[in-house]
Design a protein around this motif. Structure first.
Motif, mmCIF file in Angstrom:
data_model
loop_
_atom_site.group_PDB
_atom_site.id
_atom_site.type_symbol
_atom_site.label_atom_id
_atom_site.label_comp_id
_atom_site.label_asym_id
_atom_site.label_seq_id
_atom_site.Cartn_x
_atom_site.Cartn_y
_atom_site.Cartn_z
ATOM 1 N N GLU A 70 -3.068 4.248 18.043
ATOM 2 C CA GLU A 70 -1.100 4.474 17.854
ATOM 3 C C GLU A 70 -1.247 5.927 18.911
ATOM 4 O O GLU A 70 -2.239 6.854 19.174
ATOM 5 C CB GLU A 70 -1.699 4.964 16.345
ATOM 6 C CG GLU A 70 -1.870 3.384 15.770
ATOM 7 C CD GLU A 70 -1.369 3.555 14.300
ATOM 8 O OE1 GLU A 70 -0.075 3.101 13.906
ATOM 9 O OE2 GLU A 70 -1.687 4.526 13.378
ATOM 10 N N ARG A 92 6.889 11.189 7.873
ATOM 11 C CA ARG A 92 5.771 11.267 6.788
ATOM 12 C C ARG A 92 5.074 11.557 6.272
ATOM 13 O O ARG A 92 4.025 11.994 5.554
ATOM 14 C CB ARG A 92 4.825 9.566 6.975
ATOM 15 C CG ARG A 92 5.685 8.307 7.886
ATOM 16 C CD ARG A 92 4.630 7.586 8.202
ATOM 17 N NE ARG A 92 4.254 6.442 7.377
ATOM 18 C CZ ARG A 92 3.252 5.839 7.678
ATOM 19 N NH1 ARG A 92 2.124 5.947 8.471
ATOM 20 N NH2 ARG A 92 2.664 5.583 6.800
ATOM 21 N N ARG A 130 -1.019 2.586 22.419
ATOM 22 C CA ARG A 130 -1.493 1.719 21.378
ATOM 23 C C ARG A 130 -1.844 0.556 21.597
ATOM 24 O O ARG A 130 -1.777 -0.464 22.993
ATOM 25 C CB ARG A 130 0.008 1.177 20.693
ATOM 26 C CG ARG A 130 0.549 0.488 19.756
ATOM 27 C CD ARG A 130 1.722 0.112 19.563
ATOM 28 N NE ARG A 130 1.856 -0.948 17.663
ATOM 29 C CZ ARG A 130 1.470 -2.117 18.172
ATOM 30 N NH1 ARG A 130 2.462 -2.503 18.366
ATOM 31 N NH2 ARG A 130 1.835 -2.797 16.880
ATOM 32 N N TYR A 164 3.188 11.952 2.885
ATOM 33 C CA TYR A 164 2.362 11.341 2.646
ATOM 34 C C TYR A 164 1.326 11.194 3.069
ATOM 35 O O TYR A 164 -0.063 11.255 2.620
ATOM 36 C CB TYR A 164 2.949 10.067 2.210
ATOM 37 C CG TYR A 164 1.881 8.876 3.014
ATOM 38 C CD1 TYR A 164 1.558 8.290 1.721
ATOM 39 C CD2 TYR A 164 1.553 8.283 3.959
ATOM 40 C CE1 TYR A 164 0.217 7.725 1.895
ATOM 41 C CE2 TYR A 164 0.794 7.166 4.903
ATOM 42 C CZ TYR A 164 0.075 6.382 3.100
ATOM 43 O OH TYR A 164 -1.226 5.466 3.514
ATOM 44 N N GLN A 190 -3.423 -6.465 19.309
ATOM 45 C CA GLN A 190 -2.197 -5.607 20.063
ATOM 46 C C GLN A 190 -2.235 -4.814 20.946
ATOM 47 O O GLN A 190 -3.712 -4.479 20.730
ATOM 48 C CB GLN A 190 -1.109 -5.104 18.482
ATOM 49 C CG GLN A 190 -2.267 -4.010 17.672
ATOM 50 C CD GLN A 190 -1.488 -3.993 16.524
ATOM 51 O OE1 GLN A 190 -0.668 -4.847 15.783
ATOM 52 N NE2 GLN A 190 -0.786 -2.664 16.231
ATOM 53 N N TYR A 236 -2.250 -6.463 7.732
ATOM 54 C CA TYR A 236 -3.060 -6.663 9.144
ATOM 55 C C TYR A 236 -3.237 -7.702 8.849
ATOM 56 O O TYR A 236 -3.879 -8.543 9.787
ATOM 57 C CB TYR A 236 -3.935 -6.218 9.506
ATOM 58 C CG TYR A 236 -3.941 -4.818 10.042
ATOM 59 C CD1 TYR A 236 -2.663 -3.551 10.024
ATOM 60 C CD2 TYR A 236 -4.609 -4.278 11.096
ATOM 61 C CE1 TYR A 236 -2.218 -3.045 11.113
ATOM 62 C CE2 TYR A 236 -4.376 -3.244 12.247
ATOM 63 C CZ TYR A 236 -3.461 -2.522 12.019
ATOM 64 O OH TYR A 236 -2.886 -2.005 13.107
ATOM 65 N N HIS A 251 -6.741 -1.195 6.435
ATOM 66 C CA HIS A 251 -6.879 -2.781 7.481
ATOM 67 C C HIS A 251 -8.461 -2.191 8.036
ATOM 68 O O HIS A 251 -8.737 -3.722 9.090
ATOM 69 C CB HIS A 251 -5.967 -1.781 8.848
ATOM 70 C CG HIS A 251 -4.434 -1.926 7.934
ATOM 71 N ND1 HIS A 251 -3.863 -2.153 7.066
ATOM 72 C CD2 HIS A 251 -3.799 -0.360 8.338
ATOM 73 C CE1 HIS A 251 -2.544 -2.137 6.936
ATOM 74 N NE2 HIS A 251 -1.863 -0.720 7.746
ATOM 75 N N LYS A 274 -4.148 8.581 15.441
ATOM 76 C CA LYS A 274 -2.494 9.423 15.781
ATOM 77 C C LYS A 274 -2.389 9.557 16.990
ATOM 78 O O LYS A 274 -3.018 10.668 17.056
ATOM 79 C CB LYS A 274 -1.613 9.505 14.544
ATOM 80 C CG LYS A 274 -1.719 8.813 13.637
ATOM 81 C CD LYS A 274 -0.417 8.090 13.581
ATOM 82 C CE LYS A 274 -0.735 7.569 11.874
ATOM 83 N NZ LYS A 274 -0.133 6.199 11.652
ATOM 84 N N LYS A 329 1.562 -1.019 0.338
ATOM 85 C CA LYS A 329 0.152 0.082 0.171
ATOM 86 C C LYS A 329 0.707 1.283 0.340
ATOM 87 O O LYS A 329 2.146 1.282 0.511
ATOM 88 C CB LYS A 329 -1.121 -0.047 1.304
ATOM 89 C CG LYS A 329 0.238 0.054 2.882
ATOM 90 C CD LYS A 329 -0.865 0.182 3.607
ATOM 91 C CE LYS A 329 -1.676 1.212 3.803
ATOM 92 N NZ LYS A 329 -1.260 1.958 4.586
ATOM 93 N N ASP A 381 -5.532 6.210 4.927
ATOM 94 C CA ASP A 381 -4.471 5.472 5.488
ATOM 95 C C ASP A 381 -4.737 4.132 6.437
ATOM 96 O O ASP A 381 -3.393 2.892 6.232
ATOM 97 C CB ASP A 381 -3.924 6.464 6.374
ATOM 98 C CG ASP A 381 -2.342 6.129 6.724
ATOM 99 O OD1 ASP A 381 -1.619 5.340 5.947
ATOM 100 O OD2 ASP A 381 -1.808 6.421 7.770
ATOM 101 N N MET A 382 -5.955 3.850 7.217
ATOM 102 C CA MET A 382 -6.242 3.087 7.892
ATOM 103 C C MET A 382 -7.417 2.239 7.588
ATOM 104 O O MET A 382 -7.780 1.264 8.026
ATOM 105 C CB MET A 382 -6.363 3.174 9.272
ATOM 106 C CG MET A 382 -4.737 3.682 9.957
ATOM 107 S SD MET A 382 -3.701 2.684 9.444
ATOM 108 C CE MET A 382 -4.492 1.148 11.045
#
Ligand code: BG6
Length: 475
Positions: A209, A216, A329, A219, A361, A172, A233, A324, A141, A228-229
């Motif tokens: 997160e 980054r 996390r 981007y 996680q 993921y 994911h 973010k 990606k 992005d997510m």
């Protein structure tokens, strides 16, 4: 079990992902004997350098990203690594690369490079006769920026490779707990009969997160949390929860079911979205400072209420959130069952539904909240207790947090596409995401500021509160 001998050509081998994830992942598979001694990694990059210099690069990357490596094994692993300078945009190096590949082993091309290079590399692999009917191409990606660019990428790749040769990574899907979701649902008979709107009140998917967007910025500011997510994911996680049981654990059987879920997603109403940007704090810059653009309307946090419009999930909201610089996390999926319909116990009030939490996680595991009798001879009181399963404890030391890339790269060599996204799946996800982003671009709304170390903006809490529900706590 060792995989077949292979030549893995790694484009972008000096890049961050290769050094941080792909090469350490391959090392670990070598250490346990899954990557056979006859396998080779042909690293490529623009810079001219000899094998020894590249190996030194890998050695120092390992020191940083995989300090547990064993020197002797690393030495043998590095003997399997060669370097060829190739110009991904021109003609330099391709013939030499072609000459270095063996005809009789599995051949895989891993494009750990920006998407603008995908089609050119695929074309050159084809033109220089490197791509065989059985060779595989792996791409990372971002797979497109919207539906049109994803389609163009798919078309570009398909001019030189067939769909069964294309491996689109969503890391993921390589995570152990994410795969466990499928085992949980389809290797147990306990859950499936309850897995529907009759018994489930709602689902919460959280990927929180603590990191920001360091390194980054350019981007990220073009992407935001939705691209992005969520597009990849979170949609993948939602699919694994919502999909119908596939007839078998085989690439197309699984992916067909996932596509059906994405196609069943209702358009998201603007009122069902909360976006945020982390604000400056105690001497630490905020999002707008980080991207150096005070006018940026890109979100570093998003929460959404999503509906899967089909028979199984009618009326069951899926609440998704990711961001973010949040409090912890922590990624988890919580399946919240309906409250018991009637209380037989006096003076206990309302009974709460069970919650099945799949922790992705850290501290991977599964928890089921249950209500039991509070022990003791006193009155009949109830208490909430969790049945708790931690993978590390249950499976012992072997459950070493294996990185997703270890699994995924080996699957490429095995020729198993189950954990990779099919072209139509990616496009379907963009088709769902695009109108939402278009709505933001056409509108004037800005993401709401939120405190670093919090759970996101107030609006995200409201998204649930107004439905009489609550987010689970982060951290
Ligand atoms: C990447 C995103 O795909 O996933 C990042 O681009 C994000 O922004 C990362 O931080 C999260 O991955 P993980 O494995 O750390 O949860």
């Amino acid at each position: 079990i060792p995989v077949d001998p292979f030549d893995l050509v790694l484009f972008g081998a000096t890049g961050d992902l290769a050094q941080r994830k792909i090469l350490p992942g391959l090392y670990h598979r070598f250490e346990v004997g899954q990557m056979p001694e006859e396998a080779r990694i042909v690293a490529t990059g623009r810079r001219e350098m000899d094998d020894a210099t590249f190996r030194d690069h890998v050695r120092s990357a390992m020191k940083e990203f995989a300090p547990e490596v064993k020197a002797e094994v690393l030495g043998r692993f590095l003997e399997r690594v060669e370097y060829v300078a190739v110009d991904a945009r021109g003609d330099y190096g391709w013939c030499r690369l072609a000459g270095s590949l063996r005809p009789d082993v599995v051949r895989a091309f891993y494009l750990s490079v920006g998407p603008s290079l995908f089609q050119g590399i695929a074309q050159r692999l084809h033109d220089h006769g490197l791509a065989t009917p059985d060779s595989r191409i792996v791409v990372e990606k971002p797979f497109g920026h919207d539906l049109a660019s994803a389609r163009a990428l798919n078309e570009g790749l398909r001019t030189s490779f067939e769909e069964h040769q294309i491996y689109r990574i969503d890391h993921y899907l390589g995570k152990e707990t994410v795969q466990n979701l499928m085992a949980l649902r389809f290797a147990n008979s306990l859950f499936e009969p309850l897995w529907n709107a009759t018994h489930i009140d709602h689902v919460q998917i959280t990927v929180a997160e603590t990191v920001g967007i360091e390194g980054r910025e350019a981007y990220y500011d073009q992407s935001g949390a939705m691209r992005d997510m969520v597009q990849n994911h979170l949609v993948q996680l939602l699919c694994l929860i919502a999909m119908e049981p596939p007839s078998k654990f085989a690439p197309n059987a699984v992916r067909d079911e996932k596509v059906k879920v994405i196609e069943a997603l209702d358009p998201v109403e603007p009122g069902d979205i909360a976006r945020g940007q982390y604000r400056p704090e105690r001497g630490d810059d905020g999002y707008l400072d980080h991207v150096g653009n005070p006018d940026s309307r890109t979100e570093s946090f998003i929460a959404l209420k999503v509906r899967v419009a089909n028979w199984r999930w009618a009326g069951v909201p899926f609440y998704l959130r990711t961001g973010k610089r949040l409090r912890a996390r922590e990624s988890e999926i919580a399946v919240v069952f309906r409250d018991p319909p009637h209380t037989i116990f006096p003076n206990v009030g309302h009974l709460r539904g069970n919650i099945l939490v799949i922790r992705l996680q850290p501290d991977e595991g599964i928890t089921l909240s249950t209500t039991i009798k509070d022990p003791g001879p006193g009155g009949f009181r109830l208490a909430d207790v969790s049945l708790d399963m931690s993978f590390a404890e249950a499976l012992g030391a072997d459950a070493r947090a294996q990185d997703a890339y270890e699994r995924l790269v080996m699957d490429v060599i095995r020729g198993d596409q189950t954990l990779f996204m099919r072209g139509d799946e990616v496009e379907a996800a963009w088709a769902w995401v695009d109108p939402v982003i278009k709505g933001w671009e056409d509108g004037r709304d800005r993401p709401s500021p939120y405190d670093q170390g919090s759970s996101g903006p107030e609006e995200a809490l409201m998204l649930m509160h107004r439905d009489g529900r609550r987010w689970r706590q982060i951290g």
